[in-house]
Design an enzyme around this catalytic site. Sequence first.
Site, PDB file in Angstrom:
ATOM      1  N   THR A 101       0.803  -1.313  -0.060  1.00  0.00           N
ATOM      2  CA  THR A 101      -0.056  -0.120  -0.020  1.00  0.00           C
ATOM      3  C   THR A 101       0.894   1.290   0.040  1.00  0.00           C
ATOM      4  OG1 THR A 101      -0.200  -0.453   2.260  1.00  0.00           O
ATOM      5  CG2 THR A 101      -1.894  -1.034   1.189  1.00  0.00           C
ATOM      6  N   THR A 177       7.291  -4.773   0.702  1.00  0.00           N
ATOM      7  CA  THR A 177       8.439  -4.965   1.102  1.00  0.00           C
ATOM      8  C   THR A 177       9.137  -6.106   1.569  1.00  0.00           C
ATOM      9  OG1 THR A 177       8.002  -4.331   3.244  1.00  0.00           O
ATOM     10  CG2 THR A 177       8.498  -2.450   1.830  1.00  0.00           C
ATOM     11  N   ASP A 178       7.997  -7.135   1.905  1.00  0.00           N
ATOM     12  CA  ASP A 178       8.620  -8.421   2.447  1.00  0.00           C
ATOM     13  C   ASP A 178       9.565  -9.304   1.494  1.00  0.00           C
ATOM     14  OD1 ASP A 178       6.171  -9.777   4.563  1.00  0.00           O
ATOM     15  OD2 ASP A 178       7.411  -7.911   4.594  1.00  0.00           O
ATOM     16  N   LYS A 256      16.145  -6.884   2.932  1.00  0.00           N
ATOM     17  CA  LYS A 256      15.493  -6.447   3.917  1.00  0.00           C
ATOM     18  C   LYS A 256      15.947  -7.063   5.224  1.00  0.00           C
ATOM     19  CE  LYS A 256      10.718  -5.665   5.842  1.00  0.00           C
ATOM     20  NZ  LYS A 256       9.224  -5.679   5.677  1.00  0.00           N
TER      21      LYS A 256
END
Lengths: 443, 622
Positions: A101, A177-178, A256
Amino acid sequence: MYFPEIESLLKSKKISVGDRVRITKGKLSYEGLLMPRIALGDPATLVIKLDNGYNIGIKFEKGIQLKLLKKGKPIKFKPAVYKPRKDETKPTVSILGCGGTIASRVEYTTGAVFPAFSPGDLLLSFPEIEETANIKARKLFDLFSEDMTPSHWQIIAREVEKEVKAKTDGIVLMHGTDTLHYTSAALSFMLQDLPVPVILVGAQRSSDRGSSDNAMNLICSVLAAGKADIAEVSVCMHGSMSDDFCFLHQGTKVRKLHTSRRDAFQSVNALPYAKIWYQERKIEYLRNDYKKRGARSLKVDDKINPNVALIQIYPGIKPEFIESLSKYFEGVVLAGTGLGHVPVNPSQEKLAISILPAIKNLINSGIPVVIAPQTIFGRLNLNVYSTGRLLDEAGVIGNGCDWLPETAFVKLAWVLGHTKDMKKVKEMMLTNYAGEISKRVER
Amino acid sequence: MSEINYKKIGLKAGLEIHQQLDTQEKLFCSCSTAMQEKEPIAVIMRKQHPVASELGEIDIAAQHEYLRDRTFYYQVFKNETCLVELDEEPPHEMNREALNLALQIALLLNCQIPDEIEVMRKTVIDGSNPSSFQRTMVVGLNGFFNYKGKKIEIKSVSLEEDAAAIVSEEKGKVTYRLNRLGVPLVEISTGILSNFTPEEIEDIAYQIGMICRSTGKVKKGIGAIRQDLNVSIKGGERSEIKGVQELGLLSKVIENEVKRQLSLIEIKAELRKKGVKKINFKPIEVNKFLQDSNCRILRAVVETGGKVFALKLPCFAGYLKREIFPGKTLGRELAEFVQIFGVEEIIHSDEDLSKYKVEADFKKIREFLKAKDEDAIILVGEPKTNGKVSEELLKKINRILEVGVEKETRSVDEQGITRFTRPLPGAARLYPETDIKPVLIEREFLEKIKKELPEPWTKKYERFKKKFGLSDELAKPLLESKYFELFEKIMEKYKVSPAIVANTFVNILKDLQRREKVDVDRITENHFSQLFDALAKKEIVKEAIPEILKYLANYPGETVQNVVKELNLRPISTAELKKIAEEVIAQPGLTYEKAVGIVMSQVRGRIEAQTVMEVVKKLMKK
C-alpha cells in the site's frame, strides 16, 4: 464479520454498516453508527462509532435491543480526476503497481484503506512526482509480496518490456516490502541490456498515516527513474531513520534486514549505486560501475524453474530431511553457517551427524546443490576448513561467492529454467550476470 | 470593568482535563515514563505528507499548505524512547497497569464502561506525534460527580498516549522531545458547565484532579496535569483554549476570555452605531511611499522584493489600542492573527509611531488614502505573499464587524494570556487502530476493579486531617505534593510532630527551592528518614532543618549525622544559652530585638527560637 446470529439479525432489521442505531441493554443505551467488525475483535461484540468519533464495543447478549434510527449515506470516494499533461522538457516515467500500500485512499469513518493505483489517485496523493516527470500509471496486480511466486516475476518482466517498447524513460514498480529483494534479484537476471532504470519501491509504514515513508520513497524513485543515469534494476528505500535520503540499491545485492524500520533495506557486500536526497531532489552517485542510459535493445529472458528449495542449515539438521528434498525439488540452495559450512562430522564424533552423504546423493541424482552464507554478510570460502573442502570436492557450487541466500535461490531457479546439465548449471551459476557476485568488498 | 455577573452573561464552559499516569512503562511500549533524562542521545529528522481521504482535493490542499515547509526534529532519550515512539516499530500490547488505572478513574466518576475497548487513531499533523496520529480509546461514558449539591456531567473518560513535548520552533523547523510521547494520559471531558463562576469552574477542575489522585498513581509536578477549556458567553462563540498548565490560572484565563468576548461584542456594537458594518476598502500596495522610510522593518520588506499593504479602517481610530482583556489590545490580537500566515509584524496608527520612525510615512499614506482623523491605518509587510495576508486580515476585521466573536482555538502562556493559534485544517479524524486488539472487559474483571477502588480523596483528606490534626493550610498542599506518602511513612516510624514534618515538606522545601535555588529533588527518602529520626531523638531541633536539608541537597552523599557535626548543629542546653546570652547583653545600649538577633546568629539551629526570646527577655529584665 460478526457472528452469523448477529449478521442475520442485522439483515432482518435492514441495518447495514454506516447506519445510525440505538443499542439498549437493560438501563444502558448507546447511539452511534454501526461499524464493521475488524478481523482482530470479538465477533460477538457490536462496534458503534459515537458522535464524538470514538468506537466502542457492546457485547451481544440476551435481552439486547437494536433499533435503526437513520439510514446512512453510502460513502463514495470523490474520484481523482487525471488530467494528462505532457511537459516536453520532462522525462516520462511508467509506474506499475504490484501490490503494497504505497499509495492508498483512506475512508476515515470505518478506517478502510483502499490501495490506489490510478494515475489520478497517485497524483492526488503525491503531486510532487509531476515536478520531475510525466507519469503513466497502471496496476498489474495487488498482492502482499509474501504471496508472490516466481510466475509473478515473469509477469512483471513482460510488463516492463511493454513499457520499454513504448519508449518510457524509466520504470517504477510499487511492491510490497517483504519479498521485494527476491523480485529485484529475479528482474536483474531476466531483464538484460536495459536501456533505462527499473526501480522497485515500497513503504514500510502504512500509508493511512502522514508519517509514512511512502511519499519520500515514491518521489525519490520517480526522480531517479526519470533522471538517474543507472540503467539497472535497483531498489529505492530510506537510507536512514530520518527523512533525509534514500539509497538506490543494486537489485541483486540488497536485502530487507529489519522487520519494521524505514531503512530496513540495506546493501549487502556492496555499496548502493546512489543516494537520492529527498528535499534537495538531488542524485549523488556512489559508484560508477553500472550500465549507463543508452540506446539498447532490451532482451527479456524470463525462463525459470520454480522447483528450488532454500534451506537454512542448523545444528542437528537431519540427513533424512536433505535426502527427502529429491522428492520435490530440482535444485537446492543451502544457507550454510560461517564460511559456507554444513554438518559433515569429519572426525566421526559419536553424537554428531553428517549430511554430506545426503548432499552427494542429491548431486549424483542430478540435483545441483548451491551454498550461500546464512550470515548474510561476507564471502564464502570452502578452502579454509576441511568441512568446506569436503563440500567443494562433492561438487557443491558457490566457493568464493558473496551472493545473498535469496539471490542465490532466485539465480538457481533462473539457471534451471535454461538447463539441467550439471556442468552447465555450475558454469552459469559462477558467471556474474548482474553483479550478484562481487570481486572485491571493501567493508 | 466592573464585577461581571457571570450568570447574566450566560457563561458556559467545558473542561477537558489531561492527567498523566505514573506507570512503570508507557502505554504501548516498555520505555520508562520517568522523563528524567536531560540530554538527547540522537535527533531524527522527519517530514510529514498529506493523506488523501474520501474528500479528495479540498482536504489535501489544506494539509499541503500546512506541511510543505515544516520539518520536524525528534529528540531521542536513553531508556525513555524506543523504535515505537519513532514510528519505526508497530505498537506493543496495551499496558494493563494503565488500563486498570483509567478504569478506576472512570468508575470513581460513576461512568458506564463499554463491553469492549476499541483503540482509535486520531490524526495529528502538527508533528507532535511521529506516527502522525495519537492512539486513544474511550474507557468510560456518561458519568458524573457531585459538586456543591449539583451534578457535574462527565461526558467521557479516555486513555491515550501523551504527545511529544515541543522544545523549540523557528521558521518551519519544530523540535520535539520524544520522552513524553507515549506516557499514558487519562482525558476527562465534562459536559457543559453553566451557571458557575470562573472560580467555581477552577474548583471543579481541582476536584477532578483530586479524584484522579485518589488512585495514588498519577504523576505530579509541572505538566503532569493539563487543562483545555471551552468558553462561551451569550452573543459570543465557543473558543477552545488549550494547554492551561497551572490550575491556579484557570479562573483568570476564563475571566480574560469572557472579557475578550465582551469587548469584541462591544466594539462591534459601537462601530455599528457609527455606521460601520463592513469595510469594502481593499488593501492597497504602498511601496512607493516607503522608499525613503526610516523604518527598518518596512524598508527591509520593500528592498527584498516584498510588498507593504495599507488597510484603511473607517472610524477605527482608538479601537486598535483598546484592551480587549488585561494584557492584550485589539491591535495585538490582530497582529497575532496575522502571524499564523508567516507575517511577523503589523504597524497600526494607534501605536507610538515614533517608535518605528514611521510618522512621516504614515502622514504620506494617510493623505494618499484620503483617511480622516477618525480612521485607522494598518500597514502589513508581506515579503512573499503578495497581498494574500492583508486580504485575510481584512476578512478577519470584517468578521469582527459582522459577528463580533468567532469560533477559534487559542493557546495560553505562563501568565494566563491567550492568543489565537493556527487553525488546523479539517477536523481531527478518528479511525480504528488496527495494530492493537480490542480489549474485552469481562464482567468478573470489572467487579474486581470495583471492589478494589481506592478511597475517594475527599474521605482521605478528612481522615488525614483528623488523624494528624493538621490545618487546611498544611493538609491541602501536602496531599497535593509528591511527599504525602513519605509523610505517612515518617509518621508511622518516628515520634515527631505531624505539623513539623508537614511544614518541612510543604513550606521549607518550597522556600529553599524558590529563594535559594536549592535542588531539593536531590534530597532522598533516606535523608528525610535520618532527619526526622534525629529530631525524634532530640539530636537536633526543628530550627536546624532548613540548613541540614540545604547541605544535603548540595552534598547528597552525606548523612544527617555528619552534616550536624560538620555544621555544628548539636543542640545546646538552656544553661549554655544563658551563658552566651549573658555575654551578649553585657554590651551596653542593645535593644531587646538587637540582642535577640545577635544571640540567634550565634545559636541558630541549635535551640528553639522561642527559648532564645524568652531567655533574653528574662535576662534583660534583670
